[in-house]
Design a protein around this motif. Sequence first.
Motif, PDB file in Angstrom:
ATOM      1  N   HIS A  57       0.843  -1.204   0.000  1.00 49.57           N
ATOM      2  CA  HIS A  57       0.000   0.000   0.000  1.00 49.57           C
ATOM      3  C   HIS A  57       0.872   1.246   0.000  1.00 49.57           C
ATOM      4  O   HIS A  57       1.127   1.835   1.044  1.00 49.57           O
ATOM      5  CB  HIS A  57      -0.927   0.002   1.227  1.00 49.57           C
ATOM      6  N   VAL A  58       1.301   1.615  -1.176  1.00 54.65           N
ATOM      7  CA  VAL A  58       2.184   2.784  -1.262  1.00 54.65           C
ATOM      8  C   VAL A  58       1.410   4.063  -0.941  1.00 54.65           C
ATOM      9  O   VAL A  58       1.979   5.029  -0.433  1.00 54.65           O
ATOM     10  CB  VAL A  58       2.912   2.818  -2.626  1.00 54.65           C
ATOM     11  N   TYR A  59       0.085   4.053  -1.202  1.00 56.80           N
ATOM     12  CA  TYR A  59      -0.769   5.201  -0.871  1.00 56.80           C
ATOM     13  C   TYR A  59      -1.938   4.769   0.007  1.00 56.80           C
ATOM     14  O   TYR A  59      -2.397   3.635  -0.086  1.00 56.80           O
ATOM     15  CB  TYR A  59      -1.399   5.796  -2.139  1.00 56.80           C
ATOM     16  N   VAL A  60      -2.429   5.687   0.838  1.00 60.49           N
ATOM     17  CA  VAL A  60      -3.766   5.547   1.417  1.00 60.49           C
ATOM     18  C   VAL A  60      -4.509   6.815   0.986  1.00 60.49           C
ATOM     19  O   VAL A  60      -4.132   7.918   1.366  1.00 60.49           O
ATOM     20  CB  VAL A  60      -3.744   5.410   2.957  1.00 60.49           C
ATOM     21  N   PHE A  61      -5.545   6.631   0.160  1.00 57.78           N
ATOM     22  CA  PHE A  61      -6.181   7.770  -0.492  1.00 57.78           C
ATOM     23  C   PHE A  61      -7.257   8.442   0.334  1.00 57.78           C
ATOM     24  O   PHE A  61      -7.898   7.837   1.196  1.00 57.78           O
ATOM     25  CB  PHE A  61      -6.851   7.328  -1.806  1.00 57.78           C
ATOM     26  N   SER A  62      -7.490   9.703  -0.023  1.00 58.06           N
ATOM     27  CA  SER A  62      -8.645  10.476   0.434  1.00 58.06           C
ATOM     28  C   SER A  62      -9.281  11.068  -0.825  1.00 58.06           C
ATOM     29  O   SER A  62      -8.661  11.036  -1.907  1.00 58.06           O
ATOM     30  CB  SER A  62      -8.166  11.598   1.351  1.00 58.06           C
ATOM     31  N   ALA A  63     -10.468  11.639  -0.689  1.00 58.64           N
ATOM     32  CA  ALA A  63     -11.087  12.305  -1.850  1.00 58.64           C
ATOM     33  C   ALA A  63     -10.194  13.460  -2.308  1.00 58.64           C
ATOM     34  O   ALA A  63     -10.037  13.705  -3.503  1.00 58.64           O
ATOM     35  CB  ALA A  63     -12.484  12.799  -1.481  1.00 58.64           C
ATOM     36  N   MET A  64      -9.579  14.132  -1.319  1.00 57.85           N
ATOM     37  CA  MET A  64      -8.672  15.242  -1.633  1.00 57.85           C
ATOM     38  C   MET A  64      -7.556  14.804  -2.578  1.00 57.85           C
ATOM     39  O   MET A  64      -7.266  15.452  -3.574  1.00 57.85           O
ATOM     40  CB  MET A  64      -7.937  15.711  -0.357  1.00 57.85           C
ATOM     41  N   SER A  65      -6.888  13.715  -2.208  1.00 59.24           N
ATOM     42  CA  SER A  65      -5.727  13.306  -3.007  1.00 59.24           C
ATOM     43  C   SER A  65      -6.156  12.744  -4.358  1.00 59.24           C
ATOM     44  O   SER A  65      -5.519  12.999  -5.374  1.00 59.24           O
ATOM     45  CB  SER A  65      -4.843  12.319  -2.235  1.00 59.24           C
ATOM     46  N   VAL A  66      -7.269  12.000  -4.378  1.00 65.95           N
ATOM     47  CA  VAL A  66      -7.722  11.413  -5.648  1.00 65.95           C
ATOM     48  C   VAL A  66      -8.101  12.513  -6.641  1.00 65.95           C
ATOM     49  O   VAL A  66      -7.749  12.451  -7.837  1.00 65.95           O
ATOM     50  CB  VAL A  66      -8.908  10.440  -5.394  1.00 65.95           C
ATOM     51  N   ALA A  67      -8.794  13.550  -6.146  1.00 64.84           N
ATOM     52  CA  ALA A  67      -9.185  14.665  -7.032  1.00 64.84           C
ATOM     53  C   ALA A  67      -7.939  15.279  -7.657  1.00 64.84           C
ATOM     54  O   ALA A  67      -7.896  15.572  -8.850  1.00 64.84           O
ATOM     55  CB  ALA A  67      -9.975  15.699  -6.240  1.00 64.84           C
ATOM     56  N   ARG A  68      -6.905  15.407  -6.851  1.00 57.50           N
ATOM     57  CA  ARG A  68      -5.678  16.046  -7.316  1.00 57.50           C
ATOM     58  C   ARG A  68      -4.920  15.135  -8.310  1.00 57.50           C
ATOM     59  O   ARG A  68      -4.453  15.574  -9.359  1.00 57.50           O
ATOM     60  CB  ARG A  68      -4.814  16.372  -6.090  1.00 57.50           C
ATOM     61  N   ILE A  69      -4.818  13.854  -7.958  1.00 53.60           N
ATOM     62  CA  ILE A  69      -4.033  12.920  -8.785  1.00 53.60           C
ATOM     63  C   ILE A  69      -4.594  12.838 -10.209  1.00 53.60           C
ATOM     64  O   ILE A  69      -3.874  12.954 -11.191  1.00 53.60           O
ATOM     65  CB  ILE A  69      -4.014  11.517  -8.125  1.00 53.60           C
ATOM     66  N   PHE A  70      -5.927  12.642 -10.310  1.00 55.26           N
ATOM     67  CA  PHE A  70      -6.515  12.457 -11.648  1.00 55.26           C
ATOM     68  C   PHE A  70      -6.807  13.790 -12.332  1.00 55.26           C
ATOM     69  O   PHE A  70      -6.854  13.872 -13.560  1.00 55.26           O
ATOM     70  CB  PHE A  70      -7.742  11.544 -11.551  1.00 55.26           C
ATOM     71  N   GLY A  71      -6.978  14.845 -11.497  1.00 54.57           N
ATOM     72  CA  GLY A  71      -7.219  16.186 -12.042  1.00 54.57           C
ATOM     73  C   GLY A  71      -6.092  16.648 -12.952  1.00 54.57           C
ATOM     74  O   GLY A  71      -6.313  17.390 -13.912  1.00 54.57           O
ATOM     75  N   ALA A  72      -4.895  16.192 -12.675  1.00 59.62           N
ATOM     76  CA  ALA A  72      -3.735  16.605 -13.479  1.00 59.62           C
ATOM     77  C   ALA A  72      -3.731  15.951 -14.862  1.00 59.62           C
ATOM     78  O   ALA A  72      -2.861  16.232 -15.679  1.00 59.62           O
ATOM     79  CB  ALA A  72      -2.455  16.253 -12.726  1.00 59.62           C
ATOM     80  N   VAL A 124     -16.076  12.530  -9.801  1.00 60.37           N
ATOM     81  CA  VAL A 124     -17.493  12.902  -9.956  1.00 60.37           C
ATOM     82  C   VAL A 124     -18.402  12.315  -8.874  1.00 60.37           C
ATOM     83  O   VAL A 124     -19.531  12.765  -8.716  1.00 60.37           O
ATOM     84  CB  VAL A 124     -18.035  12.560 -11.367  1.00 60.37           C
ATOM     85  N   ALA A 125     -17.928  11.335  -8.141  1.00 61.60           N
ATOM     86  CA  ALA A 125     -18.735  10.783  -7.036  1.00 61.60           C
ATOM     87  C   ALA A 125     -17.829   9.997  -6.100  1.00 61.60           C
ATOM     88  O   ALA A 125     -16.776   9.483  -6.513  1.00 61.60           O
ATOM     89  CB  ALA A 125     -19.826   9.859  -7.584  1.00 61.60           C
ATOM     90  N   VAL A 126     -18.220   9.932  -4.835  1.00 61.93           N
ATOM     91  CA  VAL A 126     -17.556   9.021  -3.896  1.00 61.93           C
ATOM     92  C   VAL A 126     -18.635   8.241  -3.161  1.00 61.93           C
ATOM     93  O   VAL A 126     -19.713   8.767  -2.899  1.00 61.93           O
ATOM     94  CB  VAL A 126     -16.654   9.760  -2.865  1.00 61.93           C
ATOM     95  N   TYR A 184     -14.309   5.555  -5.568  1.00 64.19           N
ATOM     96  CA  TYR A 184     -14.155   6.828  -6.282  1.00 64.19           C
ATOM     97  C   TYR A 184     -14.607   6.635  -7.729  1.00 64.19           C
ATOM     98  O   TYR A 184     -14.212   5.655  -8.380  1.00 64.19           O
ATOM     99  CB  TYR A 184     -12.686   7.262  -6.290  1.00 64.19           C
ATOM    100  N   VAL A 185     -15.421   7.569  -8.224  1.00 58.88           N
ATOM    101  CA  VAL A 185     -15.871   7.528  -9.623  1.00 58.88           C
ATOM    102  C   VAL A 185     -15.247   8.731 -10.329  1.00 58.88           C
ATOM    103  O   VAL A 185     -15.418   9.879  -9.888  1.00 58.88           O
ATOM    104  CB  VAL A 185     -17.412   7.570  -9.716  1.00 58.88           C
ATOM    105  N   VAL A 186     -14.510   8.454 -11.392  1.00 56.20           N
ATOM    106  CA  VAL A 186     -13.737   9.495 -12.084  1.00 56.20           C
ATOM    107  C   VAL A 186     -14.103   9.484 -13.570  1.00 56.20           C
ATOM    108  O   VAL A 186     -14.190   8.409 -14.174  1.00 56.20           O
ATOM    109  CB  VAL A 186     -12.213   9.200 -11.906  1.00 56.20           C
ATOM    110  N   GLY A 187     -14.354  10.672 -14.125  1.00 56.53           N
ATOM    111  CA  GLY A 187     -14.663  10.761 -15.568  1.00 56.53           C
ATOM    112  C   GLY A 187     -13.837  11.858 -16.203  1.00 56.53           C
ATOM    113  O   GLY A 187     -13.051  12.543 -15.525  1.00 56.53           O
ATOM    114  N   ARG A 188     -14.016  12.039 -17.516  1.00 60.32           N
ATOM    115  CA  ARG A 188     -13.310  13.150 -18.169  1.00 60.32           C
ATOM    116  C   ARG A 188     -13.928  14.454 -17.702  1.00 60.32           C
ATOM    117  O   ARG A 188     -15.141  14.551 -17.509  1.00 60.32           O
ATOM    118  CB  ARG A 188     -13.435  13.035 -19.687  1.00 60.32           C
ATOM    119  N   LYS A 189     -13.062  15.447 -17.511  1.00 56.75           N
ATOM    120  CA  LYS A 189     -13.501  16.752 -17.002  1.00 56.75           C
ATOM    121  C   LYS A 189     -14.665  17.289 -17.828  1.00 56.75           C
ATOM    122  O   LYS A 189     -14.611  17.308 -19.062  1.00 56.75           O
ATOM    123  CB  LYS A 189     -12.318  17.736 -17.067  1.00 56.75           C
ATOM    124  N   GLY A 190     -15.744  17.660 -17.124  1.00 55.17           N
ATOM    125  CA  GLY A 190     -16.871  18.318 -17.793  1.00 55.17           C
ATOM    126  C   GLY A 190     -17.849  17.375 -18.476  1.00 55.17           C
ATOM    127  O   GLY A 190     -18.865  17.822 -19.013  1.00 55.17           O
TER     128      GLY A 190
END
Length: 418
Positions: A228-243, A249-251, A263-269
């Motif tokens: 487990h190199v990471y333990v995620f939060s919504a904060m970190s996930v938003a940042r990691i994929f935001g880049a 889009v949902a948790v 965590y649910v992640v989609g293309r921006k917008g």
Amino acid sequence: MIGAPMIKVANIMTNCRICGNKIDKFMTFGRMPLANGFLTEAQFKDEYFFELAPAFCESCHTFQIVDQPAPEAMFHGEYAFFSQTSRSMAVHFEAFAKDTMARRLGPQDPFVVELGSNDGIMLRHFAKAGIRHLGIEPSANVAEAARAQGVNTRCAFFGAETAREIMAEHGQADIIQAANVMCHIPDLKSVAEGVALLLKPDGLLIFEDPYLGDVIRKTSYDQIYDEHVYVFSAMSVARIFGAHGLELVAVEPQKTHGGSMRYVVGRKGRHAVEASVAAALADEKALGLDRPETYDQFRRDCEASRDGLMAALNDLAAQGKRVVGYGATSKSTTVTQYCGITPRHVEFISDTTPTKQGKCSPGAHIPVKPYDAFASNYPDVALLFAWNHAEEIFAKEDGFRAAGGRWLVYVPEVKFIP
Ligand code: DWN
């Protein structure tokens, strides 16, 4: 290091793997073996150790370990963990697959990819429903177990290069899923790049992992280990994929593994951002996941938990009580090594996984025995290393309690049950 090439290289990070900011450990769990490095006595002399120490990036708020063994040392042809060892996890993954099919999957010949598909515990439901699917699994033995169940599986690590190969062969994916996988991958930039390539314009990445909020609230420090190199939060996930042009889009909180987050992640917008995201971010701020003081307190909480557990175990040893560990979990390696638990405290660990049986636990070298060794001669106390499966285990262990046996647990606090 078992069944893998003798790679002694560790990746010691002085900068955040996500944003490059300077990071430093805020505590250490000390010298640690591989969490799934179950070994025979003949292998003791070659046992691999590294320093297990977590850091928190004050810039992007990603919680990560500083030093990590090379991935090939941890995930290989003799990887010890098979997802199907827990009935409740099998139920959970069926529900996860069915939820995706019902709420997230388009009707036109959808294609689902799962990262770290293990023994096919989730993808087999897509296979059964006749949905095009592909599992990506780096451990050859578990990949083979998945194929044996009719789950299409490629033995590989996922990144931009693998994404391109999958696209060339199968086209883009409607859904990319991952469960308890993303937190294992140090090079998340390459994964996010691969996801950004592989996803259809309206596709979704849906993944779940142990949640930092639960680790902090429950002092479940045993979620921190080499894999487990990471333990995620919504904060970190938003940042990691935001880049990478992607957006959270949902948790959806999950009960699994002592508290996880989906965590649910989609293309921006391309998708409406659900209210759950703002709620989780606000909750994390209130909990202080973005502040160093929180991690100072966590260190103190870990020390108190360790002292409480060792006081209980030393007391039991002094009384001559028999203590047996229940579940040779990866997590238990952090606990035994950090706390200093030895075969003097715990006679053996009972585990239903054939590949762990007959070996010893990493670091502490406590023998791992089949379940029968526990059931045929109940100890006075069972130390519940598999505490995340407590509900399932308590439900089937009436006999142990009826015989006067007590459980010793340490998450969220050290206590005996009953
Ligand atoms: O992320 C990871 C998670 C999902 O799985 C991995 N890095 C490795 C693994 O972690 P773990 O080993 O801590 O997972 P579990 O599910 O807590 O392991 C449970 C262990 O306990 C297994 O070895 C099976 C065993 N067990 C048992 O002996 N009797 C489990 C149950 C439910 C039982 O009744």
